[in-house]
Design an enzyme around this catalytic site. Structure first.
Site, short mmCIF file in Angstrom:
data_model
loop_
_atom_site.label_atom_id
_atom_site.label_comp_id
_atom_site.label_asym_id
_atom_site.label_seq_id
_atom_site.Cartn_x
_atom_site.Cartn_y
_atom_site.Cartn_z
N GLU A 80 -43.07 6.36 36.57
CA GLU A 80 -44.14 6.72 37.37
C GLU A 80 -45.56 7.07 36.76
OE1 GLU A 80 -41.27 7.19 37.36
OE2 GLU A 80 -40.93 9.22 38.69
N ARG A 81 -45.07 8.40 35.67
CA ARG A 81 -45.88 9.14 34.82
C ARG A 81 -47.61 8.29 34.41
NH1 ARG A 81 -45.11 12.56 38.82
NH2 ARG A 81 -42.98 13.32 39.07
N GLU A 122 -31.94 22.69 29.32
CA GLU A 122 -32.96 21.62 28.09
C GLU A 122 -34.30 22.53 28.90
OE1 GLU A 122 -32.78 17.59 27.86
OE2 GLU A 122 -33.98 17.18 26.38
N CYS A 127 -36.23 13.91 22.76
CA CYS A 127 -34.98 14.14 23.41
C CYS A 127 -34.52 15.08 22.15
CB CYS A 127 -34.19 13.41 23.69
SG CYS A 127 -34.42 11.72 23.30
N SER A 166 -33.16 11.89 31.49
CA SER A 166 -32.07 13.38 31.51
C SER A 166 -30.62 13.30 32.18
CB SER A 166 -32.30 14.73 33.08
OG SER A 166 -32.45 14.06 34.49
N PHE A 172 -40.83 9.19 31.02
CA PHE A 172 -42.09 9.73 30.19
C PHE A 172 -42.58 10.19 29.01
CE2 PHE A 172 -40.64 13.54 30.75
CZ PHE A 172 -41.58 14.43 30.42
N LYS A 193 -38.87 -0.97 34.46
CA LYS A 193 -38.48 0.04 35.32
C LYS A 193 -39.17 1.42 34.59
CE LYS A 193 -38.07 3.48 37.62
NZ LYS A 193 -39.34 4.53 37.20
#
Lengths: 496, 496, 496, 496
Positions: free
Chosen positions: C175-176, C382, C280, C225, C148, C172
């Protein structure tokens, strides 16, 4: 007295109508005679190279490289003898000759990578069902003309790469010290090189001019002084040959106020006086930024120079040996004297060194001259002797301007601990080889060697990746296969 | 009547003490005047380039490339107008101009990859804690001198790559058709190029000689005829400049007995007559192996040539247009006549084509000449017109010998279905660009363009990867950091 | 309420049996519905990609690249709309979204260089008359799964390179925030991409598991992640797929005593709080060497943080926006509280920011925590929020040990002016992306992105040169042509 | 009876709690005992490699390469002894062992190019005054697991490149023939390798599983059968290791109707029966297009097979020797029998060869089976014996479909004289190593070795350029130097 001849088509030829003395610079005495090649001799060498070319060109690069692997072995096994031959005719101390040879061997090592280095570029579907690729093909017969100061190393910059790329070669080394060159060339034959692939002719301008004009020579590599380099480049180019000609240098070190001065001084002593300063990468000018740095430099330098030892090549405890000829010795002494006359400060005077038992040798001791300015003769010209000039400036920018204003742009370095100063310097200075706290930034064998401005004539540098490009020419093939019916036809010929 | 001027420092300058006529070759009429640059004008352009250099050199390659991306967009958006300008002054039909432009645009696309192409070589631990890397830095101000036959494409071979590498540029295009060149240069400024980075001067030998002698010019790229190329190369080299000079051609196609003859003939028609044969890659000689192949070739070729249509640039149904000048038209006609006189067979005679409504245009029709031999004038020289010579030989080896014996070595191709013949040919032929069943083996933009023998003077080819090397020089940095105590010092400053 | 669907075979499909809410994080409200792909939907996308593959694979790289050129134009022309879509669903302020998009576009620019990047390696005479070359062929259908936090950039790391290499793609995204992803994918179609070459499916684990198990998928690229990255990598690998999976990070900056502290603080503010720390490469830990450096850092940092402005995406004066979800906001707040409980010093507390008019938005303000130790939860995990931890050590070595002991090895940097410290750090630190006075050392698009240790699973990094290798497989061809008599035969067929 | 041990930290260790018989396959007798490593033994080897790593990593690549140069010399000097050791434990005839060794030495030669191969990518001005470069750093301790069939060559594919890249290594060779492996490893130490850099442990699954699970092992290279390769790859990947695992093969040759049949048959005999077919690149299936080609192939093949000579390794006139074990011999015989039972035509039956004086040896003679179909067991599985299957198809397309439908995709070749068929085949076939009229298209050492489909697990191929990438990881550094006042400061400190 022994006569040194030529190596043509795998055979030594010592016949000569003209000869020249070869000296031992440590003693000042004549030790051998050199056969000087006439035009027919050079043409015989070219013919041998031409005859050997077709088969050598078609020898797979891997096979060519295998000979280089064996050559490296033989060079290592015969290193002491090579160094002895260099010392005798050049005056270089064994440790220095060994350093030179080691650098030369690393060029042979690089040549061993030919199969990788010669890879071309392949493009599938450059167009629909059309492929295109570029090959790097050898040129044919190429020539090298090399100087006295690195009799082992500089030829090894050239012919291993030229040969491994598929060319055949005619080498004309310096007429001062041909023995190590011939000995090394014979080792390459012992390693399996077919006759004619490498030929060595000794000679003078007569020989050079044949190499520059003969239509069979495709390319010329040269290392020497700038006026000769320019002549070689212009003549070879006008004759339709590819040429790279490396010339003179005046390499400056900038000493920044934050430099680690002890390190810098140690580095400078070696870089200025090693091999009597007869190196195109010798550091001949130290530019101190600020009087504080300059004073510290002069003080530490003159202290350290007290232990410098000049003498005959045969004594390994010597730091450096004689100059190459009586004439050159006198020229260097003249530069020192001119500096004094033009107002510089002679801090350490090496004009009359005592070398017990060798009073006819061509010696000049380590010399340190302070307060040099840009208009002095000693600054404007390349001295090629064990003389370090010190200049004083007020800023790094001023130091850089000095360097950029000089005719030559071979090597340079900066002594500093500061990342930003180093990056600014290396980015902007108009010099081809840059050291950051490295006094002799001679590129390693897998990078390429070349100065800027009037230190190099030509597009491509010596050895390393550029040598692959210099010794090959690009051929681009574009391929489309029309159907011959073999593929589709078969479908119809044998219906199920 | 409009006067075409120069583009200097981002501004059009039309003042001129001398001018020259620009013709519309389709009508044979003068359409514009061209300002011819005097020495001061050329020097002003050089000065503008010199002034723009420092900031441009320091612009990150990615930013420089972004301008090239926008340039490509603008070229595509203005393609029709560019083709119209080309047609008007060159005579090329729109489809042909579009092809040329497309090739040029692909060179701009390649230049967009500058950040990748300019990567240097980095060696960690070249020695203990010593790193070494090679950068490819721009040269400074460089010049390009380009021919009439590809007014859009050839300049685009040069300055996009030169500029994206960080150089600034002075272009002297052909004095026959400067309008598209200037229009395109203005598009590049519209794309965001700072003033002075690209300058265009129109002129003749006076302008050229300034570019060849001015010390601020670091390199010269040239495309034209071999005698001029040789003059440019020799002069620029002697003046210490880097130079690549592309010259003439005589491109042979070998027609093997196993060739797919219909394909071959179609390919030859386009490659021989396209753009009236005014292409350095035009196929001007077909060498048929065996009389059977030759007879089939002549028969199919003359049949297919019946539908060839020559005429004014403005009619898109034409296959090709006029020659560039009245003088050139007469020269081509002279070559055809000489062939007839020297014993060749004139199969299709294009000396007097009828082009209704354009009787003053500089037209020559498609011409096919059989039984040409190597001693004929039409074979020895480059015709640069819509003339295809057919030679008959008995073997592939004989055909290859013909090609290798010719002065030029630009392009060549073979028509065959056989893998072995193709590989032998492409490996051994002494020509720089080789086609296998591809009649015009012009390398794609990401390979490089260059002939061998007297078709190119210089080491590096035009555009593609070689252009990166031509427009940059190698700088090798060797770096060692002495400890400044920051790293270890900190350990002692703050004991636990 | 609008339903966001899939893009399959060039067509949007919004039918769905399952849907999920899409929030506007700035307001905390649901704004759209997302169709979640079922297994058959994902399989339809794969089938479309599979069907499009053969023609796309055979499209010349130059043609594929031309579509990327147009894609870049369209991305630039539609940048504002893209940023608005990102802001609405992610909460990112426009200037930050523009920065992300710009980085994404630079990956498209890199993809435009495909013809150069896809060159294979060609070896003439690998053996006698034997040639060998390696091609880099596409894999087939490949998949990307993206997070996201960079809805525009991370997909653009993947599919432009994958596609330009000749693969077809199923993406893909998160979905956010799918809207910008779909909008961008449609632009690529507008640029000329054939249907089926790029397909976008929205969904959750059901969709992911199809991509990981379907035999038609040849490779998977993932960013997210570490636990998910590990799952993706292990599963895809076990299913015989090529995989690269990029995971989490804990990026440390070492502040040396000699650092330019004002520069360092400015750099840290942006790198720690930009995009709410949801990067990240966010700098989440500052390790100060010596208390003097630490105190100065804390003091200057807390001063500068006073002007930090958090708020809704629609106000361009904000420095950063909300977090992505309510759950994530609570998690970040929990980390801050845990730090306080475990003994750290909360210097600036952002747990309850006031954002007038947006009290339901998912906001956390910039937070600065001093005296963090390696055993605290906030250090081990994190946080992915606008929280900067400060640790105090006594030496650079101790700082490096901390970094090397951490599970992650994505990015790191050092602030120093000292060449030796910088070189030692960059050489030895076990982290994949290293900055020297550069706080966010995200590699430019023509280098590759990848962490070490548990920050990346796989051999090859994302984008840049590694992407070419990831999205292609090597095929090596060895070729020898036996004589078919065509070449030699001809000599005998037609004797003179 | 001699016990073969391990080489750990430069020392041979023969202690063992478990041992296993080593056979001489030519005689069928046990000749030595092999110590099988327990977990602590393998861990000791890993610990030695770990301890040797820091110093080795910091050794300049040039120095590491110099050891490889000496290693090559020693391998050549000891070639006869190495071949004797291989023959004794593998059964390979000396000429075949010499071929294997030669290929291995060429990998050492490639490793000698490390300084060139390890060059990183350097970008000046990635941003304003920001430089960025990528280095290729070693991984740490890496492992190799190698098969019985090339005891000298396959380990030499791995550790020379791994080591020269700066890694340290633990090798677990085949338990069938460890003696040449150990002898060669000792030569590398004689060449100057520091203890611990290369360690050899002999063992079975117990040893392998330590290598796959120990956290200190960073990467695993494997060559063996597909089921084991898949296990190795999945396990190593799941444990966070980089892995490349090469598995089985079924290599097809297509015989086109236009093939030079005599050449093809000669090529097939060597490629099918050499080394008893125990090669992953052995040609095991000939697919003839059309019955005419098939009949000619069978006829010429069976004729030429009459002179095939199978026997003990010690007789150099033998063409090939025994299989590796009694069990494997029986398995191969079983495949032949199954073919017969399933309807194929046994043209030449090698099940019961007579080898005078060696009746207990594990021999199978050259076997030729016609009319094989895709459903037969002998076709579906890898036989790894001297058995050539012939299949008959009606078209090239059908032949290609067979190949693409097979589980394996290691090597393949086509025999044809037609350029178009060859290009279509090599472009489209789903196999990693393709020969055109070359029966064993094993890439040369400077290209990389790898199959497609289930013949290789992992992204990067073995040896050559891919090995450099496999044995290194990319680190990207981005550097900006803030001014420390050194450069500008100096200007103000010393005003003129």
């Amino acid at each position: 007295m022994k006569t040194i001849g030529h190596l043509i088509n795998g055979t030594i030829d010592t016949q000569a109508s003209r000869t020249q003395d070869i000296f031992n610079p440590s003693t000042g005495e004549v030790s051998k005679q050199l056969a000087l090649a006439s035009k027919p001799t050079v043409e015989a060498a070219i013919a041998a190279a031409q005859a050997a070319y077709p088969a050598w060109r078609n020898t797979p690069p891997l096979k060519r490289a295998k000979i280089m692997f064996r050559f490296k072995e033989l060079l290592e096994r015969n290193a002491d003898e090579i160094c002895r031959l260099i010392g005798e005719e050049h005056g270089k101390i064994a440790h220095d000759a060994m350093g030179e040879l080691q650098r030369g061997i690393e060029n042979v090592e690089y040549a061993c990578g030919a199969p990788e280095l010669l890879k071309g570029e392949f493009s599938k579907n450059a167009g629909p069902a059309i492929d295109s690729w570029s090959e790097f093909q050898p040129l044919g017969v190429v020539a090298g003309i090399t100087p006295f100061n690195f009799p082992a190393m500089v030829p090894l910059w050239m012919y291993p790469m030229a040969i491994v790329c598929g060319n055949t070669f005619v080498l004309k080394p310096s007429e001062r010290n041909p023995s190590s060159v011939l000995f090394i060339a014979e080792l390459l034959h012992e390693a399996g090189l077919p006759p004619g692939v490498l030929n060595v002719v000794n000679g003078d301008k007569e020989a050079v001019d044949v190499l520059l004009s003969d239509a069979r020579i495709q390319a010329v590599s040269f290392v020497g002084s700038t006026p000769i380099a320019e002549y070689i480049y212009t003549t070879a180019s006008a004759n339709g040959k590819r040429c790279q000609a490396l010339g003179g240098a005046k390499n400056h070190a900038i000493i920044m106020p934050d430099a680690d001065m002890d390190n810098a001084v140690s580095a400078l002593v070696g870089a200025a006086f090693g091999s009597s300063g007869e190196r195109c990468m010798a550091l001949s000018v130290a530019v101190a930024v600020g009087d504080e740095a300059a004073d510290a430099l002069i003080s530490k330098m003159s202290e350290q120079m007290k232990s410098l030892k000049v003498g005959a090549f045969s004594d390994k405890t010597n730091d450096f040996g004689p100059l190459i000829t009586r004439a050159h010795q006198e020229k260097v002494v003249g530069y020192i004297s001119s500096a004094e006359q033009q107002g510089a400060t002679l801090v350490v005077d090496g004009r009359k060194p005592t070398v017990a038992g060798y009073d006819k040798g061509f010696y000049v001791g380590g010399t340190l001259i302070d307060n040099v300015t840009a208009d002095m003769t000693c600054y404007k010209e390349e001295i090629f002797g064990p003389v370090l000039l010190v200049m004083r400036v007020n800023s790094m920018q001023e130091a850089m301007q000095l360097i950029d204003d000089h005719e030559y742009g071979n090597g340079t370095c900066i002594f500093t601990r500061d990342g930003e100063a180093a990056r600014y310097f290396s980015d902007n200075i108009m010099v081809g080889m840059v050291g950051i706290n490295v006094p002799l930034p001679v590129p390693v064998a897998y990078h390429s060697f070349g100065g800027w401005k009037r230190s190099l004539f030509g597009d491509l540098h010596a050895y390393g990746p550029d040598a692959v490009r210099f010794y090959t020419k690009r051929k681009t093939v574009t391929q489309r296969w029309p159907s011959a019916g073999v593929r589709e036809g078969a479908q119809f010929s044998f219906p199920s």
